[in-house]
Enzyme design. Sequence first.
Site, PDB file in Angstrom:
ATOM      1  N   ASP A 448       0.730  -1.259  -0.145  1.00  0.00           N
ATOM      2  CA  ASP A 448      -0.106   0.003   0.127  1.00  0.00           C
ATOM      3  C   ASP A 448       0.847   1.343   0.056  1.00  0.00           C
ATOM      4  O   ASP A 448       0.368   2.326   0.407  1.00  0.00           O
ATOM      5  CB  ASP A 448      -0.743   0.053   1.266  1.00  0.00           C
ATOM      6  CG  ASP A 448      -2.023  -1.133   1.445  1.00  0.00           C
ATOM      7  OD1 ASP A 448      -1.921  -1.919   0.229  1.00  0.00           O
ATOM      8  OD2 ASP A 448      -2.693  -1.397   2.356  1.00  0.00           O
ATOM      9  N   GLU A 525      -7.328  -3.311  -4.219  1.00  0.00           N
ATOM     10  CA  GLU A 525      -8.426  -3.040  -3.546  1.00  0.00           C
ATOM     11  C   GLU A 525      -9.057  -1.639  -4.101  1.00  0.00           C
ATOM     12  O   GLU A 525      -9.946  -1.542  -4.724  1.00  0.00           O
ATOM     13  CB  GLU A 525      -8.557  -3.267  -2.135  1.00  0.00           C
ATOM     14  CG  GLU A 525      -9.901  -3.135  -1.527  1.00  0.00           C
ATOM     15  CD  GLU A 525      -9.727  -3.398  -0.064  1.00  0.00           C
ATOM     16  OE1 GLU A 525     -10.466  -4.286   0.624  1.00  0.00           O
ATOM     17  OE2 GLU A 525      -9.074  -2.804   0.917  1.00  0.00           O
ATOM     18  N   GLU A 529      -8.012   5.229  -4.643  1.00  0.00           N
ATOM     19  CA  GLU A 529      -6.744   5.598  -3.815  1.00  0.00           C
ATOM     20  C   GLU A 529      -5.613   5.498  -4.707  1.00  0.00           C
ATOM     21  O   GLU A 529      -4.799   6.271  -4.847  1.00  0.00           O
ATOM     22  CB  GLU A 529      -6.601   4.850  -2.809  1.00  0.00           C
ATOM     23  CG  GLU A 529      -7.539   5.328  -1.709  1.00  0.00           C
ATOM     24  CD  GLU A 529      -7.233   4.530  -0.119  1.00  0.00           C
ATOM     25  OE1 GLU A 529      -7.111   5.386   0.647  1.00  0.00           O
ATOM     26  OE2 GLU A 529      -7.348   3.325  -0.136  1.00  0.00           O
TER      27      GLU A 529
END
Length: 923
Positions: A448, A525, A529
Amino acid sequence: MRSIRPHLAAAVAALAVAAAIPLALTGTANAVTVGAGSYATTRPAGTVGPSDSTGAPVTPKVTARMAGRPVPTNDWWSSLAFQRYPGNPYSENMYGHPLTFHAAAQGLGVGSPNTPSITPDGRFYEFMHQDDLFVGVSGLNAPRTAVDGWSDWTVSPLWTDGTRTLRTTIGHGSPYVYAEATGGTARVGFNGATTIWSNTGTTLGVTINGRDYALFSPTTWNVVGTAEATASASFFSVAALPSRDALSLFQRYAFSFVTDTKVNWSYNAANAQLTATYTATTTPRQGTQTGTLQALYRHQWINSSDTTTAYRYTSPRGEMRLREGSSFTTRSTFNGVLPALPLSSAADQNRLRAEIDQELNAADPWKGAKDTYWTGKALWRLAALARVANQIGYTAGRDRLLGMVRDRLTDWLTATPGEADKHFVYDSTWGALTGYPASYGTDAELNDHHFHAGYYVLAAAILAQHDQAWAADSRYGGMVKLLVKDANNYDRGETRFPFLRNFDAYAGHGWASGHAGFAHGNNEESSSEGMMFATAAVLFGQATGDTALRDAGIYLHTTQESTIAQYWFDKDDSVFPASFQHGTVGMVWGAGASYSTWWTANPEEIHGINMLPITGGSLYHADYKADVLQNINELRANNGGTEVEWKDIITQFLAIADPAQALANYGGGLPPEDGDSRAHAYHWITSLNTYGTPDTSVTANVPTHTVLSKNGARTYVAYNPGATATTVTFSDGQTLNVPASSTAWRGPAGSGVDSGSGGVNPTDPTTTTTTTTTTTTTTTTTAPPVSRDAFGTIQAESYDSHKGVFKETTTDTGGGQNIAGIANGEWVLFRGVDFGTRTGRQFVARVASGAAGGVSGLVEVRIGSTTAAPVGSFAVGNTGGWQSWRTVPANITGLTGKHDVYVTFTSGQPADFVNVNWIQFGS
């Protein structure tokens, strides 16, 4: 609000300038300075770095030839290099499409799944890897697999058992496995029901488990029943065939081995077009044939005019089309991004101010954020509010918000040796920059990084509109750009980070997992973002004049816009299997996609995780407004009614297609998701309701723009971060004049300007200013007659008094004048330098020197008198010329309140030794 730690030891600053060396240098122990910021090279005590599933540290599983190079984590093949599970030193399943792979002791397991299955709960469609065949060397029993090379979308794993060695090259879009064997005969083992339907000696056509393959060797294959085929060859290849009649075409390129792959992009502002070219470099191992066959994903072939063959593959991303040739080009239109939408002429400004004050007056405006992710979300939430506050003329609120953002960013972008938190650490073993405290596996799993860093960069881009000096490379912009490069390094000359860590250039979207240690491959996911990161790169690049960064952001944005529409939202109903009963997915995997999240099965989060955060880069969803409405309808159907969580995010998403429904749904305000606020949501929804939804048929000649349309009437919006006014031209012939450092808009429902003028803490000596504290109290004070913002740029030539200096025209950035003729015993005075309630702990000056060898001196800060003890200083010598400018920071004793500041100059020689352009204080 806690004070910010000092950024550099004064001695380091002195040495940096006295020796005339750049400011990006190794600082005191455990800190490397980048402008005025810095990062650590050792993790805080008690923290972890990349680890396996038991918590044991791991190092990249690469060959000696690749040692020391930054490893591409977060890729489709990263389980080859990042051993997540101690019992598997080979790899997990890898999905290259149309081929899939799994490394084992005997070599490379290869499959080409072409039929989806749906999990019993109906939430997951998957094309799971199955070993149809094994590519290897007879007798090979390697103890591990290591990575012996990589390029933008290929990888070369290597096996050796001391006698036999196998090296293969596999990649996205490649239907081939290229193999090299030593120490034994080339071997392809068949793993399932096998039929050999063609055998010319050196070429075999085989069907395994119902799927067609071809085997190519420069020597004759020795077929052992239906178990295996071997050949006395040092190189060979295997391919998945789209149909048996393609065998001759595949034979043509069988020995044209792919040795490199590379994407290049360019942005044409005049027509708002991003062009990307994908090139495979090949080397003929036999004969003279070069070039190759590449299977293009749907998002590629729908955006390319290059011809493809009639051959097709079925994949988790829909139909892949086979192209003959070494390259192909895609072209995408960029419809722009913005720092914020324009203020609606119908918005209740009193309500907006009250809702901004709700955030400012909260007991903790940061909502307990400690780690990189939640700090990042809080930074964006407050930065977004600053734009709203500016548009309604609430400058005191704006400045408090920007000050909070600047202080927290500065803290995180500065590493002090021995500190325990709020800084970034560079791991040279893995080529990764990780923030501590970490979260969601950014440390142990390298997960991430793009999600976390994007929030910091986006907040910095908003701050840069008002404080360009802070965003300069010589101050904190350099560290901001390192966060960009850690997540998605766009600079091939940058050797600290892998190229595009979190973005898969060929797949066209990001991957979140650092190790990809799953049976379904890697996953992504929150596509939204990922788009937030791209938006941040565009805005920060544009704000700082870094077109390479800006254009990289545009490449990420335009490419992901297409993949999100196809692979998350299936806007053309051409990707998801017919038996999959969902119109959107929460996660995309190498093997397929799922209607799920990592933490909940709640439909609101499944849908919402691909909506948040709502930013000036979220308008790309307008390319499929009908699907936006379908998405909301599916959410409500699966939810058993209208949304009750994340309502503000979902309602803002709805507003992109139906703002009237969104405004009615929003009503008096909804509890915000923690990364958003009531004021921002209300501002967003009312803006779209007043001006209309995005009209993607019109573009502009600047990348920071949008066009909104309501009932056929258009509103034109553009942001200009430059120092001078500009005229923006739109593709329908309309123009818009945009002042410097401002967003402007014009349309039938109103026009306006969101100005970036004024400092982060502007002070007007003729008016009463209101300062709101971080509690629920408000204090009103009257500014004294003379006042300068300590944290804004103070031009040196604006002194109130001086001894011995003179003014001259400068060639430094921004132009104007500098002070010169400075020698020992001279000084300048700046009255009323106001630090307010913040604590000044750093002095920064822009200096140049053409002094002769051996001539140097001190630049000192004294309070109240030229004879007072210095509160800080730095040394300066020749910088390369009287107009060769350097930005030099130094620590000072903490200062608060308002002071008359003397900058004095001391030298052991009588000659002039320094020029000064400006000064500034930092907290």
